[in-house]
Design a protein around this motif. Sequence first.
Motif, PDB file in Angstrom:
ATOM      1  N   VAL A 108       0.843  -1.199   0.000  1.00  0.00           N
ATOM      2  CA  VAL A 108       0.000   0.000   0.000  1.00  0.00           C
ATOM      3  C   VAL A 108       0.879   1.250   0.000  1.00  0.00           C
ATOM      4  N   TYR A 162       1.191   2.863  17.018  1.00  0.00           N
ATOM      5  CA  TYR A 162       1.410   3.812  15.914  1.00  0.00           C
ATOM      6  C   TYR A 162       0.279   4.829  15.829  1.00  0.00           C
ATOM      7  N   VAL A 171     -11.041  -1.139   1.854  1.00  0.00           N
ATOM      8  CA  VAL A 171     -11.112  -0.990   0.400  1.00  0.00           C
ATOM      9  C   VAL A 171     -12.327  -1.744  -0.157  1.00  0.00           C
TER      10      VAL A 171
HETATM   11  N1  LIG Z   1      -8.279  -1.838   5.387  1.00  0.00           N
HETATM   12  C1  LIG Z   1      -7.945  -2.096   4.116  1.00  0.00           C
HETATM   13  O1  LIG Z   1      -8.756  -1.930   3.195  1.00  0.00           O
HETATM   14  C2  LIG Z   1      -6.558  -2.565   3.828  1.00  0.00           C
HETATM   15  C3  LIG Z   1      -6.124  -2.624   2.505  1.00  0.00           C
HETATM   16  C4  LIG Z   1      -4.807  -3.004   2.250  1.00  0.00           C
HETATM   17  C5  LIG Z   1      -3.971  -3.346   3.309  1.00  0.00           C
HETATM   18  N2  LIG Z   1      -4.449  -3.310   4.581  1.00  0.00           N
HETATM   19  C6  LIG Z   1      -3.566  -3.654   5.715  1.00  0.00           C
HETATM   20  O2  LIG Z   1      -2.526  -2.675   5.763  1.00  0.00           O
HETATM   21  C7  LIG Z   1      -1.329  -3.283   6.232  1.00  0.00           C
HETATM   22  C8  LIG Z   1      -0.191  -3.021   5.230  1.00  0.00           C
HETATM   23  O3  LIG Z   1      -0.472  -3.688   4.011  1.00  0.00           O
HETATM   24  P1  LIG Z   1       0.649  -3.807   2.882  1.00  0.00           P
HETATM   25  O4  LIG Z   1       0.092  -4.587   1.756  1.00  0.00           O
HETATM   26  O5  LIG Z   1       1.233  -2.491   2.596  1.00  0.00           O
HETATM   27  O6  LIG Z   1       1.738  -4.691   3.674  1.00  0.00           O
HETATM   28  P2  LIG Z   1       3.185  -5.171   3.226  1.00  0.00           P
HETATM   29  O7  LIG Z   1       3.417  -4.851   1.792  1.00  0.00           O
HETATM   30  O8  LIG Z   1       3.366  -6.566   3.671  1.00  0.00           O
HETATM   31  O9  LIG Z   1       4.142  -4.231   4.115  1.00  0.00           O
HETATM   32  C9  LIG Z   1       5.491  -4.543   4.173  1.00  0.00           C
HETATM   33  C10 LIG Z   1       6.282  -3.277   4.446  1.00  0.00           C
HETATM   34  O10 LIG Z   1       6.075  -2.830   5.779  1.00  0.00           O
HETATM   35  C11 LIG Z   1       7.239  -2.128   6.158  1.00  0.00           C
HETATM   36  N3  LIG Z   1       7.303  -2.019   7.611  1.00  0.00           N
HETATM   37  C12 LIG Z   1       7.236  -3.036   8.516  1.00  0.00           C
HETATM   38  N4  LIG Z   1       7.279  -2.515   9.784  1.00  0.00           N
HETATM   39  C13 LIG Z   1       7.377  -1.165   9.638  1.00  0.00           C
HETATM   40  C14 LIG Z   1       7.468  -0.078  10.555  1.00  0.00           C
HETATM   41  N5  LIG Z   1       7.455  -0.288  11.873  1.00  0.00           N
HETATM   42  N6  LIG Z   1       7.518   1.186  10.064  1.00  0.00           N
HETATM   43  C15 LIG Z   1       7.522   1.414   8.726  1.00  0.00           C
HETATM   44  N7  LIG Z   1       7.464   0.430   7.799  1.00  0.00           N
HETATM   45  C16 LIG Z   1       7.381  -0.839   8.269  1.00  0.00           C
HETATM   46  C17 LIG Z   1       8.376  -2.926   5.583  1.00  0.00           C
HETATM   47  O11 LIG Z   1       9.451  -2.043   5.337  1.00  0.00           O
HETATM   48  P3  LIG Z   1      10.929  -2.468   5.834  1.00  0.00           P
HETATM   49  O12 LIG Z   1      11.210  -3.804   5.164  1.00  0.00           O
HETATM   50  O13 LIG Z   1      11.774  -1.347   5.350  1.00  0.00           O
HETATM   51  O14 LIG Z   1      10.846  -2.631   7.318  1.00  0.00           O
HETATM   52  C18 LIG Z   1       7.775  -3.497   4.293  1.00  0.00           C
HETATM   53  O15 LIG Z   1       8.211  -2.819   3.128  1.00  0.00           O
HETATM   54  C19 LIG Z   1      -1.667  -4.765   6.449  1.00  0.00           C
HETATM   55  O16 LIG Z   1      -2.062  -4.953   7.789  1.00  0.00           O
HETATM   56  C20 LIG Z   1      -2.874  -4.969   5.540  1.00  0.00           C
HETATM   57  O17 LIG Z   1      -3.681  -6.068   5.906  1.00  0.00           O
HETATM   58  C21 LIG Z   1      -5.720  -2.923   4.861  1.00  0.00           C
END
Ligand SMILES: NC(=O)c1ccc[n+]([C@@H]2O[C@H](COP(=O)([O-])OP(=O)(O)OC[C@H]3O[C@@H](n4cnc5c(N)ncnc54)[C@H](OP(=O)(O)O)[C@@H]3O)[C@@H](O)[C@H]2O)c1
Length: 302
Positions: free
Chosen positions: A148, A209, A250
């Motif tokens: 995202v 956070y 979403v």
């Molecule tokens: N509500 C909705 O409609 C919706 C939609 C989409 C996603 N989501 C949720 O949103 C979350 C993120 O989704 P995503 O697809 O983006 O996940 P993702 O791609 O798996 O996120 C991975 C990234 O998180 C970073 N990260 C981990 N810990 C961190 C921290 N403490 N501070 C900053 N960056 C950090 C990592 O960076 P580094 O490797 O540099 O640490 C990595 O690049 C999930 O929980 C997902 O289920 C919700």
Amino acid sequence: MENLEITELPIPDITDNEVLVKVKAFSINPVDIKTRLGRGQASRLKEYNPIILGWDISGVVTKTGKSVTSLKKDDEVFGMVNFPGHGKAYAEFVAAPGSHLTLKPANISHEEAAAASLAALTAWQILKEKVSIKPGERVLIHSAAGGVGHFAVQMSKYLGAYVTGTSSGMNRDFVLSLGASEHIDYEEQTFEAVLKDIDFVLDTIGGDYIDRSLKVLRPGGTIISIPSGAAESVSDKAHAKGFNGDTFRVQSDGRNMKEIADLLEKGIVKSYISKVFSFDDIHAAHRQIESGKTKGKIVVAF
Ligand SMILES: NC(=O)c1ccc[n+]([C@@H]2O[C@H](COP(=O)([O-])OP(=O)(O)OC[C@H]3O[C@@H](n4cnc5c(N)ncnc54)[C@H](OP(=O)(O)O)[C@@H]3O)[C@@H](O)[C@H]2O)c1
């Protein structure tokens, strides 16, 4: 792997509003893993158990239902299918409502298109529709290197915002290359100690956070929290301090997908794919997302 098996099923039938898509690529999201483990969309899909996971597809239309006028056989299409709901996207053939898909730009691959479905749609629906980011606003994107986040940085920049992104130091250059003006390495810096007067925070992490992000908002600023579960308290916490705060989920929407397709076609937004997996390697793809360290997106290609 727990709760994830590959099996043979018949090609699905389509209803009048659906098209049949021969899938070329699909993408993997954290909600897939949560759902496999009984969280995420699992309770909503209880009645269908066992379910076919996945929501993001790119492929070719092989058949159209009689009410579908916007798409035809042989069109290359992509989108997020039936979310929230039963997407059934981890498959060679997917029955998808025509209204959830849009045409894939010819200048991007099926892998790039599949990657720009759920994650890109989440970022776009929040930034463009829910919050309506204005030029000059100061935006903080957490997990800026993730699925995202990497779209949210590019889209915020496109909307004219001044963008700060958080990630580990390893992804600093990547986050800056997406259009962020500032980067915060969460392993080295406490973001609330160095940021202030932020108009909008996209919280992808939840838990503390939320409290920490409220400290960097300007009076009347907004936080949207997207992880399920951890984020429910965001609106109470934000309102108690005079901010706007909400959760967000979403929704499948072909009109928004068309807007994303235009951004992809013009090169304003790009999918970053860190790894392409084969279908047989789906377990490794799930382990990659479970690591919490995925850079950009991962996809499965046929
Ligand atoms: N509500 C909705 O409609 C919706 C939609 C989409 C996603 N989501 C949720 O949103 C979350 C993120 O989704 P995503 O697809 O983006 O996940 P993702 O791609 O798996 O996120 C991975 C990234 O998180 C970073 N990260 C981990 N810990 C961190 C921290 N403490 N501070 C900053 N960056 C950090 C990592 O960076 P580094 O490797 O540099 O640490 C990595 O690049 C999930 O929980 C997902 O289920 C919700």
